[in-house]
Write a protein that holds these residues in place. Structure first.
Motif, PDB file in Angstrom:
ATOM      1  N   GLY A 140      37.803  82.562 -20.593  1.00  0.00           N
ATOM      2  CA  GLY A 140      39.115  81.932 -20.570  1.00  0.00           C
ATOM      3  C   GLY A 140      39.648  81.595 -21.944  1.00  0.00           C
ATOM      4  O   GLY A 140      40.792  81.182 -22.086  1.00  0.00           O
ATOM      5  N   VAL A 143      41.107  77.663 -25.779  1.00  0.00           N
ATOM      6  CA  VAL A 143      42.062  76.631 -25.404  1.00  0.00           C
ATOM      7  C   VAL A 143      41.730  76.024 -24.048  1.00  0.00           C
ATOM      8  O   VAL A 143      41.643  74.802 -23.897  1.00  0.00           O
ATOM      9  CB  VAL A 143      43.491  77.207 -25.373  1.00  0.00           C
ATOM     10  N   SER A 144      41.524  76.903 -23.068  1.00  0.00           N
ATOM     11  CA  SER A 144      41.296  76.367 -21.736  1.00  0.00           C
ATOM     12  C   SER A 144      39.934  75.685 -21.653  1.00  0.00           C
ATOM     13  O   SER A 144      39.773  74.687 -20.958  1.00  0.00           O
ATOM     14  CB  SER A 144      41.439  77.463 -20.694  1.00  0.00           C
ATOM     15  N   MET A 148      39.471  71.905 -20.524  1.00  0.00           N
ATOM     16  CA  MET A 148      38.549  71.591 -19.437  1.00  0.00           C
ATOM     17  C   MET A 148      37.566  70.502 -19.849  1.00  0.00           C
ATOM     18  O   MET A 148      37.362  69.514 -19.145  1.00  0.00           O
ATOM     19  CB  MET A 148      37.742  72.851 -19.075  1.00  0.00           C
ATOM     20  N   ARG A 151      39.820  67.100 -20.796  1.00  0.00           N
ATOM     21  CA  ARG A 151      40.690  66.464 -19.824  1.00  0.00           C
ATOM     22  C   ARG A 151      40.050  66.346 -18.445  1.00  0.00           C
ATOM     23  O   ARG A 151      40.246  65.361 -17.753  1.00  0.00           O
ATOM     24  CB  ARG A 151      41.989  67.273 -19.717  1.00  0.00           C
ATOM     25  N   TYR A 152      39.270  67.358 -18.072  1.00  0.00           N
ATOM     26  CA  TYR A 152      38.730  67.327 -16.713  1.00  0.00           C
ATOM     27  C   TYR A 152      37.305  66.805 -16.646  1.00  0.00           C
ATOM     28  O   TYR A 152      36.918  66.176 -15.695  1.00  0.00           O
ATOM     29  CB  TYR A 152      38.832  68.719 -16.082  1.00  0.00           C
TER      30      TYR A 152
ATOM     31  N   PRO B  35      37.029  77.365 -16.497  1.00  0.00           N
ATOM     32  CA  PRO B  35      37.927  77.517 -17.653  1.00  0.00           C
ATOM     33  C   PRO B  35      38.731  78.810 -17.623  1.00  0.00           C
ATOM     34  O   PRO B  35      39.766  78.901 -18.278  1.00  0.00           O
ATOM     35  CB  PRO B  35      36.959  77.512 -18.848  1.00  0.00           C
ATOM     36  N   MET B  36      38.283  79.821 -16.856  1.00  0.00           N
ATOM     37  CA  MET B  36      39.083  81.040 -16.771  1.00  0.00           C
ATOM     38  C   MET B  36      40.441  80.770 -16.149  1.00  0.00           C
ATOM     39  O   MET B  36      41.413  81.465 -16.442  1.00  0.00           O
ATOM     40  CB  MET B  36      38.356  82.103 -15.945  1.00  0.00           C
ATOM     41  N   GLY B  38      42.223  78.625 -16.957  1.00  0.00           N
ATOM     42  CA  GLY B  38      43.071  78.231 -18.082  1.00  0.00           C
ATOM     43  C   GLY B  38      43.886  79.365 -18.657  1.00  0.00           C
ATOM     44  O   GLY B  38      44.809  79.127 -19.430  1.00  0.00           O
ATOM     45  N   ILE B  39      43.553  80.620 -18.291  1.00  0.00           N
ATOM     46  CA  ILE B  39      44.389  81.705 -18.808  1.00  0.00           C
ATOM     47  C   ILE B  39      45.814  81.582 -18.285  1.00  0.00           C
ATOM     48  O   ILE B  39      46.732  82.137 -18.860  1.00  0.00           O
ATOM     49  CB  ILE B  39      43.819  83.106 -18.471  1.00  0.00           C
ATOM     50  N   LEU B  41      47.496  79.145 -18.719  1.00  0.00           N
ATOM     51  CA  LEU B  41      48.220  78.450 -19.787  1.00  0.00           C
ATOM     52  C   LEU B  41      49.047  79.407 -20.626  1.00  0.00           C
ATOM     53  O   LEU B  41      50.053  79.026 -21.211  1.00  0.00           O
ATOM     54  CB  LEU B  41      47.225  77.728 -20.703  1.00  0.00           C
ATOM     55  N   TYR B  46      52.710  74.146 -21.655  1.00  0.00           N
ATOM     56  CA  TYR B  46      51.747  73.098 -21.337  1.00  0.00           C
ATOM     57  C   TYR B  46      52.250  71.715 -21.726  1.00  0.00           C
ATOM     58  O   TYR B  46      52.714  71.501 -22.842  1.00  0.00           O
ATOM     59  CB  TYR B  46      50.427  73.370 -22.061  1.00  0.00           C
ATOM     60  N   TYR B  48      50.793  67.797 -21.604  1.00  0.00           N
ATOM     61  CA  TYR B  48      49.515  67.123 -21.416  1.00  0.00           C
ATOM     62  C   TYR B  48      49.470  66.307 -20.124  1.00  0.00           C
ATOM     63  O   TYR B  48      48.515  66.383 -19.369  1.00  0.00           O
ATOM     64  CB  TYR B  48      49.205  66.224 -22.611  1.00  0.00           C
ATOM     65  N   GLY B  51      49.005  68.487 -16.885  1.00  0.00           N
ATOM     66  CA  GLY B  51      47.793  69.272 -16.666  1.00  0.00           C
ATOM     67  C   GLY B  51      48.064  70.764 -16.608  1.00  0.00           C
ATOM     68  O   GLY B  51      49.211  71.207 -16.752  1.00  0.00           O
ATOM     69  N   ILE B  52      47.000  71.535 -16.372  1.00  0.00           N
ATOM     70  CA  ILE B  52      47.125  72.998 -16.401  1.00  0.00           C
ATOM     71  C   ILE B  52      48.018  73.490 -15.275  1.00  0.00           C
ATOM     72  O   ILE B  52      48.916  74.303 -15.464  1.00  0.00           O
ATOM     73  CB  ILE B  52      45.739  73.665 -16.292  1.00  0.00           C
ATOM     74  N   PHE B  53      47.795  72.946 -14.075  1.00  0.00           N
ATOM     75  CA  PHE B  53      48.511  73.493 -12.922  1.00  0.00           C
ATOM     76  C   PHE B  53      49.908  72.908 -12.759  1.00  0.00           C
ATOM     77  O   PHE B  53      50.791  73.553 -12.207  1.00  0.00           O
ATOM     78  CB  PHE B  53      47.677  73.280 -11.654  1.00  0.00           C
ATOM     79  N   ILE B 272      49.498  74.913 -27.896  1.00  0.00           N
ATOM     80  CA  ILE B 272      48.582  75.342 -26.854  1.00  0.00           C
ATOM     81  C   ILE B 272      49.019  76.640 -26.187  1.00  0.00           C
ATOM     82  O   ILE B 272      48.215  77.540 -25.965  1.00  0.00           O
ATOM     83  CB  ILE B 272      48.407  74.200 -25.831  1.00  0.00           C
ATOM     84  N   SER B 275      48.277  79.693 -28.486  1.00  0.00           N
ATOM     85  CA  SER B 275      46.837  79.953 -28.628  1.00  0.00           C
ATOM     86  C   SER B 275      46.281  80.543 -27.349  1.00  0.00           C
ATOM     87  O   SER B 275      45.449  81.452 -27.391  1.00  0.00           O
ATOM     88  CB  SER B 275      46.049  78.678 -28.936  1.00  0.00           C
ATOM     89  N   ALA B 276      46.760  80.020 -26.205  1.00  0.00           N
ATOM     90  CA  ALA B 276      46.266  80.555 -24.937  1.00  0.00           C
ATOM     91  C   ALA B 276      46.700  81.999 -24.763  1.00  0.00           C
ATOM     92  O   ALA B 276      45.936  82.834 -24.270  1.00  0.00           O
ATOM     93  CB  ALA B 276      46.770  79.702 -23.777  1.00  0.00           C
ATOM     94  N   ALA B 279      44.469  84.124 -26.870  1.00  0.00           N
ATOM     95  CA  ALA B 279      43.126  84.225 -26.301  1.00  0.00           C
ATOM     96  C   ALA B 279      43.126  85.133 -25.081  1.00  0.00           C
ATOM     97  O   ALA B 279      42.201  85.917 -24.866  1.00  0.00           O
ATOM     98  CB  ALA B 279      42.611  82.843 -25.928  1.00  0.00           C
TER      99      ALA B 279
END
Lengths: 311, 307
Positions: A140, A143-144, A148, A151-152, B35-36, B38-39, B41, B46, B48, B51-53, B272, B275-276, B279
């Motif tokens: 991932g 960053v993620s 993770m 924050r999580y 963490p996958m 997170g892609i 993102l 984003y 803060y 959150g991600i979702f 963020i 960078s995401a 990545a």
């Protein structure tokens, strides 16, 4: 007559080939010994320079630069670092704690998982092995992962954030699995017939037989933990949780950390031997590796040869 | 239905084994698979607190910025070129040292030199960073001292970005020389002793033996290691680049790889989304390269295939 002539020619030919061969050997030896010597010197000199520099007065460094033998011998850098050694000792403590915990936990998990993945009667072992392996193909990204963890899982400024990332590594699982496949399956089977549980078989029989692999992988893991500064940079914020390598990194990159040392050691900032201080810290941070080096090197070589191709 | 029963039965039968592998499964789920997610993102703006979702979608804006600013192209080119040349220099040197070391006869010399060559592998990149600073810094560096002694006009290397690729290539080969040469020494040790004896009888000299027996003998190892490393061509060695280059902004154009770029945009500017995106792009491209390389390996020799 003709026969002896023949054999004389053969002898002469042999001698010529021999001469050419020994000529080639001389050339090869000259080239070979000098090449390897140059390579070895290039690998050794930087370390000698750091050690020598840490024992040189700052005055000599700024006037004459670094040298292999200290121009003006001085232990001032070490005496300042060790006048109030609390910071260094604490960083040592953090590094040792993280290395010891991480290595033991890691070895336990790697060997237990490796054992299951090698049990032929466990039907889903290949599916699970691919489930692990896939993480090396795709990830991932930083960053993620960072979000993770912070924050999580709430691992910011937590020593767990230094231990967790290195604990399981697919490369070590592969080495472990291939080592365990050399242990005869009959051992597990006969113990099972005697009524031993799977965990007992692993713990009482397989683990003692895996000592060579445990030593090798344990060293790989320990070296990784000891040299880690990256996770500390990402996740650790308070000074008292800095491992040794990250403390060194801070001293090299931030001038504030030098002034902090000068404050605790009661030395004027202008009088601080800034250059040799950094080198002394480098020596201190590397110290244990240098001492352990002659003893552990052969285990590393063993591990590299086992894991050489399937990396 | 029957299949489900099969799984339940199997798990029941091997309950302990399953419990033993469970910690590792949970570990990879928590720290690799989740963490996958997170892609996502890369396609989000984003925030803060959301959150991600919860954060709003941003379409392809993050990618657009990464590529239109020009950095996307530069860091991709740097990553691939650095990895390619590092592969050649570090493995070339390691093969040379391994071949020479196995042919030399001085036992003591071999052992000591191999131990010394292995030494850099044990040092953290921070210590290597100290060496680089020792050698090249503008006031007290060895290079400056030597140039002063030779009455040359001192030049600051930090104003010459083009030199740094050689410095990076050198230190990479230097650090991995011991490790890689062990791999090749092991490969040479596995070759058939009889070939060498036959060559001796035929009067082959040491160079001929190396060219005709050793090199062809370790060729499979060389090819496999090359292919495996090509699979990693999109990943830069973050620790090395970060410690050798440090924060010398004037060098970034010549030394930035995707990993250092992602790290800096995350830590320094907190960008963020971009960078995401970088990545994501790195991971996907790398993934397809690995699949392709694995296909090649399979064609070359089935036993060496990764999956």
């Amino acid at each position: 007559m003709s026969a002896s002539f023949e054999s004389a020619r053969m002898l002469r030919d042999r001698a010529q080939i021999g001469a050419r061969r020994s000529g080639a050997i001389v050339v090869f030896n000259i080239l070979g010994y000098s090449l390897v010597s140059v390579a070895a010197l290039l690998c050794l000199i930087p370390f000698l320079m750091v050690i020598s520099g840490s024992f040189t007065s700052d005055h000599a460094i700024s006037n004459y630069g670094y040298s292999l033998i200290p121009k003006e011998f001085s232990v001032k850098a070490y005496s300042i670092l060790f006048r109030y050694p609390e910071d260094i000792l604490r960083a040592y403590g953090v590094s040792i704690f993280v290395t010891v915990c991480g290595t033991f936990l890691g070895l336990f998990l790697v060997s237990m998982t490796g054992y299951v993945l090698n049990r032929k009667d466990f039907r889903y072992r290949n599916v699970i092995a691919f489930f692990f392996y896939f993480t090396t193909l795709f990830n991932g990204g930083l960053v993620s992962y960072y979000i993770m963890m912070i924050r999580y899982y709430h691992l910011k400024d937590n020593l767990l954030s230094l231990i967790i990332p290195g604990i399981l590594n697919v490369f070590y699982l592969i080495i472990m699995r291939s080592f365990m496949s050399s242990i005869p399956e009959a051992i597990s089977e006969s113990a099972k017939i005697d009524g031993a549980g799977d965990f007992t078989i692993f713990y009482k029989l397989i683990l003692p037989l895996s000592k060579p692999a445990l030593a090798t992988i344990g060293l790989f893991i320990a070296l990784e933990y000891w040299n880690d500064w990256y996770n500390a940079m990402l996740f650790i914020t308070s000074n008292e949780k800095f491992p040794l390598q990250y403390m060194l990194y801070n001293m090299l990159s931030e001038s504030e950390s030098i002034s902090r040392i000068s404050a605790t050691a009661n030395v004027n900032v202008q009088d601080m031997p800034t250059q040799s201080l950094k080198l002394a810290m480098a020596v201190i941070a590397t110290g244990p590796i240098i001492f352990a080096y002659p003893f552990v090197q052969k285990y590393f070589i063993r591990g590299i040869t086992v894991g050489a191709v399937k990396g | 239905m029957r299949r489900k029963n099969g799984i339940v039965l199997e798990l029941n039968k091997n309950r302990t084994l399953f419990m033993m592998v469970l910690p590792a499964i949970l570990y990879f789920i928590m720290f690799a698979y989740l963490p996958m997610a997170g892609i996502l993102l890369a396609f989000k703006n984003y925030q803060y607190n959301l959150g991600i979702f919860g954060s709003p979608w941003a379409g392809l804006d993050n990618f657009k910025f990464f590529f239109t600013s020009g950095t996307g192209f530069i860091v991709t080119r740097n990553t691939i070129l650095y990895n390619f040349f590092m592969l050649i220099t570090s493995h070339g040197l390691a093969i040379l040292i391994a071949v020479v070391l196995t042919e030399l006869h001085g036992k003591w010399f071999k052992r000591v030199s191999q131990s010394i060559i292995f030494l850099p592998y044990f040092m953290s990149w921070i210590i290597v960073g100290v060496f680089v600073y020792n050698l090249f810094n503008d006031e007290t560096g060895v290079l400056q001292t030597v140039m002063k002694a030779l009455h040359m006009k001192p030049v600051s290397l930090y104003s010459l970005p083009s030199i740094w690729k050689y410095i990076i290539l050198f230190f990479n080969s230097w650090k991995w020389l011991g490790y890689n040469s062990v791999v090749y020494i092991a490969a040479i040790a596995g070759l058939d002793e009889e070939c060498y004896e036959a060559a001796d009888i035929d009067g082959a000299n040491v160079f001929q033996k190396i060219r005709n027996i050793t090199i062809p003998g370790i060729m499979p190892t060389i090819i496999i290691l090359m292919l495996l490393n090509i699979g990693r061509i999109m990943r830069g060695d973050f620790q090395m680049f970060y410690q050798i280059v440090g924060n010398n902004g004037q060098l970034f154009n010549a030394t930035d790889v995707i990993d250092t770029y992602v790290f800096r945009s995350l830590i320094n500017s907190g960008d963020i989304g971009m960078s995401a995106a970088a990545a994501f792009y790195q991971s996907f491209l790398g993934f397809f390269i690995i699949i392709f390389v694995n296909f090649l390996v399979k064609k070359y020799n089935k036993d060496y295939a990764l999956f």
